[in-house]
Each structure stands twice: as structure tokens, then as C-alpha cells.
Write a protein that holds these residues in place. Sequence first.
Motif, PDB file in Angstrom:
ATOM      1  N   LEU A  81      83.203 -58.850 -14.821  1.00  0.00           N
ATOM      2  CA  LEU A  81      83.553 -59.736 -13.928  1.00  0.00           C
ATOM      3  C   LEU A  81      83.527 -59.308 -12.321  1.00  0.00           C
ATOM      4  O   LEU A  81      82.947 -59.762 -11.548  1.00  0.00           O
ATOM      5  CB  LEU A  81      84.724 -60.774 -14.301  1.00  0.00           C
ATOM      6  CG  LEU A  81      84.753 -61.977 -13.430  1.00  0.00           C
ATOM      7  CD1 LEU A  81      83.932 -62.897 -13.425  1.00  0.00           C
ATOM      8  CD2 LEU A  81      86.264 -62.622 -14.002  1.00  0.00           C
ATOM      9  N   PHE A  82      84.441 -58.398 -12.326  1.00  0.00           N
ATOM     10  CA  PHE A  82      84.673 -57.849 -10.956  1.00  0.00           C
ATOM     11  C   PHE A  82      83.553 -57.474 -10.338  1.00  0.00           C
ATOM     12  O   PHE A  82      83.210 -57.689  -9.256  1.00  0.00           O
ATOM     13  CB  PHE A  82      85.785 -56.774 -11.011  1.00  0.00           C
ATOM     14  CG  PHE A  82      86.011 -56.083  -9.601  1.00  0.00           C
ATOM     15  CD1 PHE A  82      86.988 -56.609  -8.701  1.00  0.00           C
ATOM     16  CD2 PHE A  82      85.442 -54.906  -9.139  1.00  0.00           C
ATOM     17  CE1 PHE A  82      87.231 -56.009  -7.476  1.00  0.00           C
ATOM     18  CE2 PHE A  82      85.939 -54.447  -8.107  1.00  0.00           C
ATOM     19  CZ  PHE A  82      86.732 -55.086  -7.171  1.00  0.00           C
ATOM     20  N   VAL A  83      82.820 -56.247 -11.171  1.00  0.00           N
ATOM     21  CA  VAL A  83      81.584 -55.903 -10.543  1.00  0.00           C
ATOM     22  C   VAL A  83      80.426 -56.823 -10.293  1.00  0.00           C
ATOM     23  O   VAL A  83      79.698 -56.775  -9.177  1.00  0.00           O
ATOM     24  CB  VAL A  83      80.824 -54.561 -11.248  1.00  0.00           C
ATOM     25  CG1 VAL A  83      81.971 -53.413 -11.348  1.00  0.00           C
ATOM     26  CG2 VAL A  83      80.383 -55.041 -12.668  1.00  0.00           C
ATOM     27  N   ASN A  84      80.393 -57.876 -10.966  1.00  0.00           N
ATOM     28  CA  ASN A  84      79.426 -58.972 -10.756  1.00  0.00           C
ATOM     29  C   ASN A  84      79.753 -59.690  -9.606  1.00  0.00           C
ATOM     30  O   ASN A  84      78.926 -60.239  -8.734  1.00  0.00           O
ATOM     31  CB  ASN A  84      79.007 -59.656 -12.057  1.00  0.00           C
ATOM     32  CG  ASN A  84      78.322 -58.920 -13.046  1.00  0.00           C
ATOM     33  OD1 ASN A  84      77.498 -57.966 -12.713  1.00  0.00           O
ATOM     34  ND2 ASN A  84      78.530 -59.108 -14.250  1.00  0.00           N
ATOM     35  N   LEU A  85      80.737 -60.047  -9.240  1.00  0.00           N
ATOM     36  CA  LEU A  85      81.266 -60.872  -8.482  1.00  0.00           C
ATOM     37  C   LEU A  85      81.298 -60.183  -7.058  1.00  0.00           C
ATOM     38  O   LEU A  85      80.828 -60.713  -6.056  1.00  0.00           O
ATOM     39  CB  LEU A  85      82.875 -61.427  -8.730  1.00  0.00           C
ATOM     40  CG  LEU A  85      83.010 -62.438  -9.671  1.00  0.00           C
ATOM     41  CD1 LEU A  85      84.381 -63.027  -9.699  1.00  0.00           C
ATOM     42  CD2 LEU A  85      82.030 -63.642  -9.525  1.00  0.00           C
ATOM     43  N   THR A  86      81.680 -58.808  -7.026  1.00  0.00           N
ATOM     44  CA  THR A  86      81.788 -58.360  -5.609  1.00  0.00           C
ATOM     45  C   THR A  86      80.320 -57.636  -5.431  1.00  0.00           C
ATOM     46  O   THR A  86      79.906 -57.693  -4.312  1.00  0.00           O
ATOM     47  CB  THR A  86      82.607 -56.952  -5.937  1.00  0.00           C
ATOM     48  OG1 THR A  86      82.040 -55.909  -7.034  1.00  0.00           O
ATOM     49  CG2 THR A  86      84.203 -57.241  -5.851  1.00  0.00           C
ATOM     50  N   GLY A  87      79.413 -57.346  -6.424  1.00  0.00           N
ATOM     51  CA  GLY A  87      78.075 -57.326  -6.173  1.00  0.00           C
ATOM     52  C   GLY A  87      77.227 -58.719  -5.532  1.00  0.00           C
ATOM     53  O   GLY A  87      76.534 -58.463  -4.642  1.00  0.00           O
ATOM     54  N   ALA A  88      77.456 -59.748  -6.007  1.00  0.00           N
ATOM     55  CA  ALA A  88      77.216 -61.053  -5.463  1.00  0.00           C
ATOM     56  C   ALA A  88      77.746 -61.328  -4.022  1.00  0.00           C
ATOM     57  O   ALA A  88      76.686 -61.775  -3.200  1.00  0.00           O
ATOM     58  CB  ALA A  88      77.801 -62.374  -6.428  1.00  0.00           C
ATOM     59  N   PHE A  89      78.716 -60.745  -3.474  1.00  0.00           N
ATOM     60  CA  PHE A  89      79.412 -60.716  -2.239  1.00  0.00           C
ATOM     61  C   PHE A  89      78.466 -59.641  -1.337  1.00  0.00           C
ATOM     62  O   PHE A  89      78.072 -60.157  -0.310  1.00  0.00           O
ATOM     63  CB  PHE A  89      80.777 -60.422  -2.479  1.00  0.00           C
ATOM     64  CG  PHE A  89      81.354 -60.408  -0.960  1.00  0.00           C
ATOM     65  CD1 PHE A  89      81.538 -61.317  -0.256  1.00  0.00           C
ATOM     66  CD2 PHE A  89      81.520 -59.236  -0.482  1.00  0.00           C
ATOM     67  CE1 PHE A  89      82.037 -61.447   1.277  1.00  0.00           C
ATOM     68  CE2 PHE A  89      82.059 -58.961   0.752  1.00  0.00           C
ATOM     69  CZ  PHE A  89      82.305 -59.953   1.613  1.00  0.00           C
ATOM     70  N   PHE A  90      78.463 -58.509  -1.942  1.00  0.00           N
ATOM     71  CA  PHE A  90      77.815 -57.632  -0.975  1.00  0.00           C
ATOM     72  C   PHE A  90      76.383 -57.542  -0.983  1.00  0.00           C
ATOM     73  O   PHE A  90      75.721 -57.157  -0.052  1.00  0.00           O
ATOM     74  CB  PHE A  90      78.277 -56.200  -1.534  1.00  0.00           C
ATOM     75  CG  PHE A  90      79.630 -55.856  -1.195  1.00  0.00           C
ATOM     76  CD1 PHE A  90      79.930 -55.542  -0.014  1.00  0.00           C
ATOM     77  CD2 PHE A  90      80.703 -55.499  -2.149  1.00  0.00           C
ATOM     78  CE1 PHE A  90      81.288 -55.514   0.639  1.00  0.00           C
ATOM     79  CE2 PHE A  90      82.157 -55.218  -1.962  1.00  0.00           C
ATOM     80  CZ  PHE A  90      82.313 -55.117  -0.484  1.00  0.00           C
ATOM     81  N   THR A 127      81.801 -66.248 -13.867  1.00  0.00           N
ATOM     82  CA  THR A 127      80.837 -65.470 -13.425  1.00  0.00           C
ATOM     83  C   THR A 127      79.702 -66.304 -12.784  1.00  0.00           C
ATOM     84  O   THR A 127      79.131 -65.976 -11.830  1.00  0.00           O
ATOM     85  CB  THR A 127      80.206 -65.032 -14.882  1.00  0.00           C
ATOM     86  OG1 THR A 127      81.146 -63.995 -15.483  1.00  0.00           O
ATOM     87  CG2 THR A 127      78.947 -64.305 -14.510  1.00  0.00           C
ATOM     88  N   MET A 128      79.539 -67.533 -13.333  1.00  0.00           N
ATOM     89  CA  MET A 128      78.295 -68.348 -12.679  1.00  0.00           C
ATOM     90  C   MET A 128      78.828 -68.931 -11.483  1.00  0.00           C
ATOM     91  O   MET A 128      78.307 -68.843 -10.423  1.00  0.00           O
ATOM     92  CB  MET A 128      77.822 -69.331 -13.645  1.00  0.00           C
ATOM     93  CG  MET A 128      77.224 -68.886 -15.012  1.00  0.00           C
ATOM     94  SD  MET A 128      76.178 -67.408 -14.866  1.00  0.00           S
ATOM     95  CE  MET A 128      74.719 -68.446 -13.857  1.00  0.00           C
TER      96      MET A 128
END
Length: 147
Positions: free
Chosen positions: A39-48, A107-108
Motif C-alpha cells: 500500500l505504501f509503495v503504491n500510494l507514494t508511487g502514485a504521488f511521485f 489503494t484505489m
Amino acid sequence: MSKIRTFFIIFIGASIGGSMRYLISLFLVSGSGFPWGTLFVNLTGAFFLPLLIHYLYDRYHLSATTVLALTTGLIGSYTTFSTMTADTYYLFASGNMKFLTLYLIATMIGGFLFSLLGNYLAAIRATFYYRHERNQANIEQKKDTDD
């Protein structure tokens, strides 16, 4: 630029992104079975991702190869759709509907909101630098006319 060179640049970015994801998974282990690391990597990836594309590319006029290294390579290997779907299946198979629902929503919707935030911050930063450069040009122009 040759396709081989582009491949190696993306390869380097992917090596860094995948390594970062692994390190984060080591630190965000949960005894409850909730996939905090994914969850962390996907949310921070969506931000970056939008921040890198819109801010760095617009601000520093990065080459297409550099953008590929950062987006497809670094962020593409840092985030993980396949692990997200495997985690979703694990939560479903274990009967943990509360965590499954929370994870899917986080996630979504969280990914979408983090993406909006990344775009918003990129626009704010780009506007700040645009105004700053315009003001600097006006000061220089005024200075030249005063001399």
C-alpha cells in the motif's frame, strides 16, 4: 539515442526502484496480514509519478530518456500492481473481508488522491518558478533600461 542505451538507463532506474520497494517491505511488515508495504509503495508511487513527470520535466526540461528512466524504470519497478493483486487475493482467500475492503478502497481511492496531490504540487511549484523567472527577467529588463 540508441535503444540499447535507453534500455540500460531504464534498467538502472528499475534496479533502484525494485530495491527501494524491497527495503520498504522489510520495514513495513505487519503481523496482522495487512499489506502495509505494498500500500505504501503504491500510494507514494502514485504521488511521485505525476510530480516527476510534470514538475521535473517541465522545470528542468529533462530528456525523454531521463523521463523514461524515472517513470518506467524507477517508479514502474517501485510500484507493484501484481503484488497488490496477490495481496488482494490473499486477503480474500483468508476471509478477511474487513482488511480486503479497506485495502481496496485505500489503494484505489488513495492512489487517485495521491496522484491528484502530486499533480497539484507540481503545478504549484511550476507556477512559482515561472513567476520567479518572469520577475527576474523584468528586474533585468528594468535594470538595463535604467542604465
